[in-house]
Motif scaffolding. Sequence first.
Motif, PDB file in Angstrom:
ATOM      1  N   GLU A  57       0.824  -1.214   0.000  1.00  0.00           N
ATOM      2  CA  GLU A  57       0.000   0.000   0.000  1.00  0.00           C
ATOM      3  C   GLU A  57       0.856   1.262   0.000  1.00  0.00           C
ATOM      4  O   GLU A  57       0.519   2.243  -0.672  1.00  0.00           O
ATOM      5  CB  GLU A  57      -0.945  -0.003   1.208  1.00  0.00           C
ATOM      6  CG  GLU A  57      -2.052  -1.041   1.146  1.00  0.00           C
ATOM      7  CD  GLU A  57      -1.610  -2.450   1.531  1.00  0.00           C
ATOM      8  OE1 GLU A  57      -2.361  -3.388   1.283  1.00  0.00           O
ATOM      9  OE2 GLU A  57      -0.494  -2.618   2.066  1.00  0.00           O
ATOM     10  N   ILE A  58       1.961   1.222   0.709  1.00  0.00           N
ATOM     11  CA  ILE A  58       2.880   2.376   0.745  1.00  0.00           C
ATOM     12  C   ILE A  58       3.444   2.617  -0.660  1.00  0.00           C
ATOM     13  O   ILE A  58       3.516   3.757  -1.136  1.00  0.00           O
ATOM     14  CB  ILE A  58       4.010   2.153   1.778  1.00  0.00           C
ATOM     15  CG1 ILE A  58       3.429   2.194   3.194  1.00  0.00           C
ATOM     16  CG2 ILE A  58       5.123   3.184   1.606  1.00  0.00           C
ATOM     17  CD1 ILE A  58       4.397   1.739   4.273  1.00  0.00           C
ATOM     18  N   GLY A  59       3.834   1.550  -1.355  1.00  0.00           N
ATOM     19  CA  GLY A  59       4.353   1.666  -2.720  1.00  0.00           C
ATOM     20  C   GLY A  59       3.309   2.202  -3.680  1.00  0.00           C
ATOM     21  O   GLY A  59       3.600   3.060  -4.524  1.00  0.00           O
ATOM     22  N   ARG A  60       2.081   1.705  -3.545  1.00  0.00           N
ATOM     23  CA  ARG A  60       0.998   2.170  -4.422  1.00  0.00           C
ATOM     24  C   ARG A  60       0.695   3.642  -4.180  1.00  0.00           C
ATOM     25  O   ARG A  60       0.466   4.399  -5.123  1.00  0.00           O
ATOM     26  CB  ARG A  60      -0.255   1.313  -4.193  1.00  0.00           C
ATOM     27  CG  ARG A  60      -1.435   1.704  -5.044  1.00  0.00           C
ATOM     28  CD  ARG A  60      -1.217   1.401  -6.514  1.00  0.00           C
ATOM     29  NE  ARG A  60      -2.434   1.720  -7.256  1.00  0.00           N
ATOM     30  CZ  ARG A  60      -2.465   2.333  -8.409  1.00  0.00           C
ATOM     31  NH1 ARG A  60      -1.342   2.677  -9.007  1.00  0.00           N
ATOM     32  NH2 ARG A  60      -3.594   2.602  -9.009  1.00  0.00           N
ATOM     33  N   LEU A  61       0.700   4.056  -2.909  1.00  0.00           N
ATOM     34  CA  LEU A  61       0.456   5.459  -2.580  1.00  0.00           C
ATOM     35  C   LEU A  61       1.541   6.350  -3.186  1.00  0.00           C
ATOM     36  O   LEU A  61       1.244   7.395  -3.778  1.00  0.00           O
ATOM     37  CB  LEU A  61       0.385   5.660  -1.064  1.00  0.00           C
ATOM     38  CG  LEU A  61       0.175   7.090  -0.579  1.00  0.00           C
ATOM     39  CD1 LEU A  61      -1.138   7.657  -1.113  1.00  0.00           C
ATOM     40  CD2 LEU A  61       0.201   7.135   0.942  1.00  0.00           C
ATOM     41  N   ALA A  62       2.796   5.937  -3.068  1.00  0.00           N
ATOM     42  CA  ALA A  62       3.901   6.715  -3.647  1.00  0.00           C
ATOM     43  C   ALA A  62       3.744   6.823  -5.164  1.00  0.00           C
ATOM     44  O   ALA A  62       3.965   7.886  -5.754  1.00  0.00           O
ATOM     45  CB  ALA A  62       5.233   6.078  -3.287  1.00  0.00           C
ATOM     46  N   GLU A  63       3.344   5.720  -5.784  1.00  0.00           N
ATOM     47  CA  GLU A  63       3.128   5.709  -7.240  1.00  0.00           C
ATOM     48  C   GLU A  63       2.017   6.682  -7.636  1.00  0.00           C
ATOM     49  O   GLU A  63       2.158   7.453  -8.584  1.00  0.00           O
ATOM     50  CB  GLU A  63       2.751   4.282  -7.661  1.00  0.00           C
ATOM     51  CG  GLU A  63       2.451   4.094  -9.114  1.00  0.00           C
ATOM     52  CD  GLU A  63       2.008   2.649  -9.393  1.00  0.00           C
ATOM     53  OE1 GLU A  63       0.961   2.502 -10.043  1.00  0.00           O
ATOM     54  OE2 GLU A  63       2.687   1.724  -8.942  1.00  0.00           O
ATOM     55  N   LEU A  64       0.919   6.688  -6.901  1.00  0.00           N
ATOM     56  CA  LEU A  64      -0.191   7.587  -7.205  1.00  0.00           C
ATOM     57  C   LEU A  64       0.175   9.042  -6.957  1.00  0.00           C
ATOM     58  O   LEU A  64      -0.196   9.920  -7.747  1.00  0.00           O
ATOM     59  CB  LEU A  64      -1.441   7.205  -6.376  1.00  0.00           C
ATOM     60  CG  LEU A  64      -2.111   5.908  -6.790  1.00  0.00           C
ATOM     61  CD1 LEU A  64      -3.149   5.497  -5.743  1.00  0.00           C
ATOM     62  CD2 LEU A  64      -2.732   6.035  -8.153  1.00  0.00           C
ATOM     63  N   LYS A  65       0.907   9.300  -5.872  1.00  0.00           N
ATOM     64  CA  LYS A  65       1.342  10.674  -5.591  1.00  0.00           C
ATOM     65  C   LYS A  65       2.228  11.190  -6.724  1.00  0.00           C
ATOM     66  O   LYS A  65       2.085  12.330  -7.149  1.00  0.00           O
ATOM     67  CB  LYS A  65       2.101  10.735  -4.258  1.00  0.00           C
ATOM     68  CG  LYS A  65       1.203  10.720  -3.056  1.00  0.00           C
ATOM     69  CD  LYS A  65       2.049  10.853  -1.799  1.00  0.00           C
ATOM     70  CE  LYS A  65       1.187  11.043  -0.578  1.00  0.00           C
ATOM     71  NZ  LYS A  65       2.016  11.215   0.645  1.00  0.00           N
ATOM     72  N   SER A  66       3.125  10.346  -7.204  1.00  0.00           N
ATOM     73  CA  SER A  66       4.019  10.726  -8.288  1.00  0.00           C
ATOM     74  C   SER A  66       3.208  10.961  -9.575  1.00  0.00           C
ATOM     75  O   SER A  66       3.431  11.950 -10.281  1.00  0.00           O
ATOM     76  CB  SER A  66       5.047   9.631  -8.515  1.00  0.00           C
ATOM     77  OG  SER A  66       5.798   9.883  -9.673  1.00  0.00           O
ATOM     78  N   GLN A  67       2.276  10.098  -9.844  1.00  0.00           N
ATOM     79  CA  GLN A  67       1.448  10.197 -11.052  1.00  0.00           C
ATOM     80  C   GLN A  67       0.622  11.475 -11.073  1.00  0.00           C
ATOM     81  O   GLN A  67       0.464  12.113 -12.109  1.00  0.00           O
ATOM     82  CB  GLN A  67       0.517   8.978 -11.131  1.00  0.00           C
ATOM     83  CG  GLN A  67      -0.373   8.975 -12.345  1.00  0.00           C
ATOM     84  CD  GLN A  67      -1.273   7.735 -12.369  1.00  0.00           C
ATOM     85  OE1 GLN A  67      -1.060   6.778 -11.638  1.00  0.00           O
ATOM     86  NE2 GLN A  67      -2.271   7.769 -13.224  1.00  0.00           N
ATOM     87  N   TYR A  68       0.142  11.908  -9.905  1.00  0.00           N
ATOM     88  CA  TYR A  68      -0.728  13.082  -9.842  1.00  0.00           C
ATOM     89  C   TYR A  68      -0.003  14.325  -9.324  1.00  0.00           C
ATOM     90  O   TYR A  68      -0.638  15.346  -9.063  1.00  0.00           O
ATOM     91  CB  TYR A  68      -1.959  12.771  -8.984  1.00  0.00           C
ATOM     92  CG  TYR A  68      -2.874  11.775  -9.661  1.00  0.00           C
ATOM     93  CD1 TYR A  68      -3.692  12.172 -10.721  1.00  0.00           C
ATOM     94  CD2 TYR A  68      -2.880  10.450  -9.265  1.00  0.00           C
ATOM     95  CE1 TYR A  68      -4.504  11.242 -11.359  1.00  0.00           C
ATOM     96  CE2 TYR A  68      -3.705   9.521  -9.909  1.00  0.00           C
ATOM     97  CZ  TYR A  68      -4.511   9.917 -10.947  1.00  0.00           C
ATOM     98  OH  TYR A  68      -5.310   9.026 -11.586  1.00  0.00           O
ATOM     99  N   GLY A  69       1.311  14.250  -9.161  1.00  0.00           N
ATOM    100  CA  GLY A  69       2.087  15.411  -8.776  1.00  0.00           C
ATOM    101  C   GLY A  69       1.845  15.890  -7.360  1.00  0.00           C
ATOM    102  O   GLY A  69       1.938  17.088  -7.074  1.00  0.00           O
TER     103      GLY A  69
END
Length: 131
Positions: free
Chosen positions: A117-129
Amino acid sequence: MLRSRFYMDEREFMGKRPIIELSVKNGTSSPVSRAYFEGTIASPDRSVPWHQDTFNYSIPVGLEPGEDATLNLAPNMFSDWGKVNAPADAIFTVTVEKLDGPDGETLYSVHDFGEREIGRLAELKSQYGVE
């Protein structure tokens, strides 16, 4: 969760006992041995539910991926479930909080925030700036 129903079963000489009836389907890719739920009995015109509590059920033969079952639970009539006095039009909603696999280990939990979940959150934060 396919369907949930709560009612008081009238038994001769024994009084009323609470019944929780659940129709469930295993939509995961793993067998499930125990499920944990949160149930809420509420009326649309009320801001405070008539009753809200957690409960769990050990599925005796387990539930394989894609299988469905109807579970009939009878909470203790002296518990808070036995004291529910909601009107007939109250709605009983149930959410799945956690699932255990055949070995008793947690498969899924709404309360766990692990490495995945931590990895997915980081991925989404990066994707949406978002920082």
